[in-house]
Design an enzyme around this catalytic site. Structure first.
Site, mmCIF file in Angstrom:
data_model
loop_
_atom_site.group_PDB
_atom_site.id
_atom_site.type_symbol
_atom_site.label_atom_id
_atom_site.label_comp_id
_atom_site.label_asym_id
_atom_site.label_seq_id
_atom_site.Cartn_x
_atom_site.Cartn_y
_atom_site.Cartn_z
ATOM 1 N N GLY A 9 1.951 2.946 -2.958
ATOM 2 C CA GLY A 9 1.995 3.667 -4.048
ATOM 3 C C GLY A 9 1.130 4.745 -3.847
ATOM 4 O O GLY A 9 0.407 5.012 -3.047
ATOM 5 N N SER B 62 -52.720 17.445 20.681
ATOM 6 C CA SER B 62 -51.930 18.005 19.692
ATOM 7 C C SER B 62 -51.154 19.275 20.395
ATOM 8 O O SER B 62 -51.873 19.727 21.307
ATOM 9 C CB SER B 62 -52.661 18.310 18.489
ATOM 10 N N ASN C 146 -36.930 18.415 26.036
ATOM 11 C CA ASN C 146 -35.759 17.528 26.867
ATOM 12 C C ASN C 146 -34.352 18.155 27.213
ATOM 13 O O ASN C 146 -33.655 17.716 27.980
ATOM 14 C CB ASN C 146 -35.235 16.172 25.918
ATOM 15 N N GLU D 166 6.866 -8.871 -17.613
ATOM 16 C CA GLU D 166 6.050 -7.591 -17.696
ATOM 17 C C GLU D 166 5.818 -7.126 -18.854
ATOM 18 O O GLU D 166 6.451 -7.376 -19.826
ATOM 19 C CB GLU D 166 6.777 -6.604 -16.694
ATOM 20 N N ALA E 25 0.893 -1.249 0.005
ATOM 21 C CA ALA E 25 -0.190 -0.032 -0.030
ATOM 22 C C ALA E 25 0.940 1.313 -0.003
ATOM 23 O O ALA E 25 0.555 2.283 0.830
ATOM 24 C CB ALA E 25 -1.001 -0.071 1.079
ATOM 25 N N ARG F 185 -3.658 9.168 -9.899
ATOM 26 C CA ARG F 185 -4.819 9.141 -10.680
ATOM 27 C C ARG F 185 -6.264 9.320 -9.945
ATOM 28 O O ARG F 185 -6.939 9.563 -10.611
ATOM 29 C CB ARG F 185 -5.061 8.091 -11.705
HETATM 30 C C1 UD1 Z 1 1.991 -5.363 -10.955
HETATM 31 C C2 UD1 Z 1 2.743 -6.882 -11.353
HETATM 32 C C3 UD1 Z 1 1.970 -7.213 -12.525
HETATM 33 C C4 UD1 Z 1 0.559 -7.503 -12.450
HETATM 34 C C5 UD1 Z 1 0.054 -6.299 -11.964
HETATM 35 C C6 UD1 Z 1 -1.370 -6.282 -11.537
HETATM 36 C C7 UD1 Z 1 5.017 -6.480 -10.523
HETATM 37 C C8 UD1 Z 1 6.383 -6.264 -10.949
HETATM 38 N N1 UD1 Z 1 4.010 -6.396 -11.562
HETATM 39 O O1 UD1 Z 1 2.140 -4.377 -11.888
HETATM 40 O O2 UD1 Z 1 2.624 -8.336 -12.967
HETATM 41 O O3 UD1 Z 1 0.147 -7.662 -13.828
HETATM 42 O O4 UD1 Z 1 0.432 -5.712 -10.745
HETATM 43 O O5 UD1 Z 1 -2.222 -5.219 -11.222
HETATM 44 O O6 UD1 Z 1 5.072 -7.060 -9.449
HETATM 45 N N2 UD1 Z 1 3.488 -0.803 -4.592
HETATM 46 C C9 UD1 Z 1 4.286 -0.522 -3.616
HETATM 47 N N3 UD1 Z 1 5.464 -0.328 -3.700
HETATM 48 C C10 UD1 Z 1 6.327 -0.364 -4.768
HETATM 49 C C11 UD1 Z 1 5.511 -0.537 -6.080
HETATM 50 C C12 UD1 Z 1 4.160 -0.893 -5.999
HETATM 51 O O7 UD1 Z 1 3.535 -0.602 -2.409
HETATM 52 O O8 UD1 Z 1 7.429 -0.119 -4.803
HETATM 53 C C13 UD1 Z 1 2.137 -1.403 -4.608
HETATM 54 C C14 UD1 Z 1 1.269 -0.422 -5.382
HETATM 55 O O9 UD1 Z 1 0.695 0.715 -4.338
HETATM 56 C C15 UD1 Z 1 0.112 -1.298 -5.851
HETATM 57 C C16 UD1 Z 1 0.683 -2.551 -6.212
HETATM 58 O O10 UD1 Z 1 2.064 -2.472 -5.443
HETATM 59 O O11 UD1 Z 1 -0.921 -1.274 -4.705
HETATM 60 C C17 UD1 Z 1 1.000 -2.897 -7.659
HETATM 61 O O12 UD1 Z 1 1.984 -1.796 -8.101
HETATM 62 P P1 UD1 Z 1 1.796 -1.144 -9.546
HETATM 63 O O13 UD1 Z 1 2.863 -0.263 -9.806
HETATM 64 O O14 UD1 Z 1 0.526 -1.082 -9.929
HETATM 65 O O15 UD1 Z 1 2.180 -2.654 -10.285
HETATM 66 P P2 UD1 Z 1 1.919 -3.086 -11.683
HETATM 67 O O16 UD1 Z 1 3.164 -2.100 -12.484
HETATM 68 O O17 UD1 Z 1 0.694 -2.505 -12.308
#
Ligand code: UD1
Ligand code: CA
Length: 465
Positions: free
Chosen positions: A15, A409, A390, A158, A13, A19
């Site tokens: 990130g 009433s 009250n 990826e 959590a 957006r």
């Molecule tokens: C990731 C997966 C991908 C998958 C996709 C599904 C990896 C390398 N790739 O890609 O294979 O199809 O999710 O949605 O894992 N987060 C952190 N710290 C970080 C990076 C991410 O906490 O350093 C958290 C983000 O907040 C998010 C989640 O991990 O909740 C996924 O991160 P995101 O950057 O969305 O991964 P994707 O590139 O979409």
């Protein structure tokens, strides 16, 4: 067969959620009235996880304080160097890692994965690796699952690192992953960021597992929304609708009649007896229980309410922390505030507000009244315009109305005050002292009529001199 391995859960959590265009960290945005992260924490709890570690980064202190009451541990990832790096940050909090343990990776922004799916994942993983995958018509953006000729998982690649041929693979990584605790530290330590995004990919652990001869098993979710992530307000709204539709379908399976399954919102747990019917536009929050045969009219809001069998809540009523007795009738346009209980067959009608009040069986307040901090007996009739005074500006006081009383009433009951059993209050009474049982009590200026009195006559401008 249920798994018995020790389980620890890591919830990513950290990130930013750019957006979402919001000051609120992404994982605190609610689905069905509850922060997304709380849904995920609840899923971990439903699996009897020994320890749950939430990896926080952007808005860390806000997220930590918002989730402090859940009992999870927190690990800080100050810069987001990838999902693998995020799990590395959780590693100290996971120690000691039990040899036969499983570590489940979940995401704070993927809120609705169902326990049944996660149990299937843990079961499939065993002492190997488990991965939730999905087949998508449009796999763009996701990691692709590469399998060998025998159908075994080889690795994840990826999108940005994939070849043209690999991009055509429709099986994608949802991210939800179960890892054997005994390999976790070694595998995480071996990660490099030598890839298109210069990130530490958690998904590289799949290839490492295969290299180490540890099998990778996959399962699929029962519904697509179980693995859907939220990156924007539109996705948040879309997932909310998917979840509401699912809950509505469950209710109908249980025999509830919904006027329109697309027009109900359940933000908590709604439990219904047989033959309950719910009209359009209702919102249910917290724990709501509707007994057999209960009917809820259109556009009602019920929060932490119990409605007993045969009762009816008519249109536009708002009930909060209240109990409605069997066969009672509430509304239209009624408001029951916290601490209100209605006895069997009681009626609370339009523009009546009750607060911290017990209204006994068969008692009625049918129109335009405020009854607060009152104990009302059985078969009492409360006339239109009745108000319990009250609050004296400093303290609240109770009003007691005994069985079979009749409150005329436009009456004010200045608490603390008691109306005795079978008493009658004349219309317009301002009651400041107790009314004795069985008697008529009335406080009213004496009526008088003046004969020969002339109504003023309007003067016209032309008449003025
Ligand atoms: C990731 C997966 C991908 C998958 C996709 C599904 C990896 C390398 N790739 O890609 O294979 O199809 O999710 O949605 O894992 N987060 C952190 N710290 C970080 C990076 C991410 O906490 O350093 C958290 C983000 O907040 C998010 C989640 O991990 O909740 C996924 O991160 P995101 O950057 O969305 O991964 P994707 O590139 O979409
Ligand atoms: Ca993503």
């Amino acid at each position: 067969m249920s798994h018995t391995r020790p389980l620890q859960v890591v919830i990513l959590a950290a990130g930013q959620g750019t957006r979402m265009r919001s000051g609120l960290p992404k994982v605190l945005h609610p689905i069905a009235g509850k922060a997304m992260a709380r849904h995920v924490i609840a899923a971990a709890a439903s699996l009897n996880a020994q320890k749950t570690v939430v990896v926080v980064g952007h808005g860390a202190s806000v997220v930590e304080s918002a989730l402090a009451d859940t009992g999870v541990h927190f690990a800080l990832q100050s810069s987001q160097l990838g999902t693998g790096h995020a799990v590395q940050m959780a590693l100290p909090a996971l120690q000691p890692l039990p040899k036969d343990g499983q570590v489940l990776i979940l995401y704070g922004d993927v809120p609705l994965t169902q326990t049944v799916t996660l149990k299937a994942l843990l079961q499939a993983a065993g002492d190997g690796v488990g991965l939730v995958t999905q087949h998508l018509d449009n796999p763009t953006g996701y990691g692709r699952i590469v399998r060998d000729g025998a159908g075994n998982v080889v690795c994840n690649v990826e999108e940005k690192d994939a070849t043209e041929a690999q991009r055509k693979i429709s099986e994608v990584n949802t991210g939800i992953l179960c890892l054997p605790a005994r390999h976790l530290a070694d595998w995480l330590g071996a990660l490099s960021n030598n890839n298109a995004q210069a990130e530490y990919y958690l998904t590289d652990l799949l290839g490492m597992a295969v290299q180490a001869g540890v099998p990778v098993h996959t399962v699929s979710p029962g519904h697509d929304w179980e693995v859907a992530g939220v990156n924007s307000k539109a996705q948040l709204a879309g997932l909310e609708r998917a979840w509401q539709q699912h809950q509505a379908e469950q209710l109908m399976v249980d025999g509830v009649r919904l006027a329109d399954p697309a027009r109900i919102d359940i933000r908590g747990i709604l439990t219904c007896g047989r033959d309950v019917s719910i009209d359009v536009g209702c919102v249910f929050e917290g724990q709501v229980t509707l007994g057999e045969g209960v009917h809820i009219g259109p556009y009602c809001v019920l929060r932490d309410v119990s409605v007993k069998a045969g009762a009816r809540i008519d249109a536009y009523s708002h009930l909060d922390q209240a109990v409605v007795g069997p066969d009672a009738v509430v509304g239209p346009y009624a408001r029951l505030r916290p601490g209100s209980t209605l006895g069997a067959g009681a009626h609370v009608g339009n523009f009546v507000e009750l607060k911290n009040t017990q209204l006994g069986a068969e008692s009625k307040a049918n129109h335009l009244a405020y009854i607060g901090d009152a104990t009302v007996g059985e078969r009492v009739n409360i006339g239109a315009g009745t108000i319990t005074c009250n609050y004296d500006g400093a303290n609240k006081h109770r009003t007691t109305i005994e069985d079979d009383a009749f409150i005329g009433s436009d009456t004010q009951l200045v608490a603390p005050v008691t109306v005795g059993r079978g008493a009658t209050l004349g219309a317009g009474t301002t009651l400041t002292k107790d009314a004795p049982p069985e008697a008529l009590t009335v406080s009213r200026a004496k009526q008088l009529s003046l004969t020969g009195w002339q109504r003023p006559v309007k003067q016209h401008k032309s008449d003025k001199k």
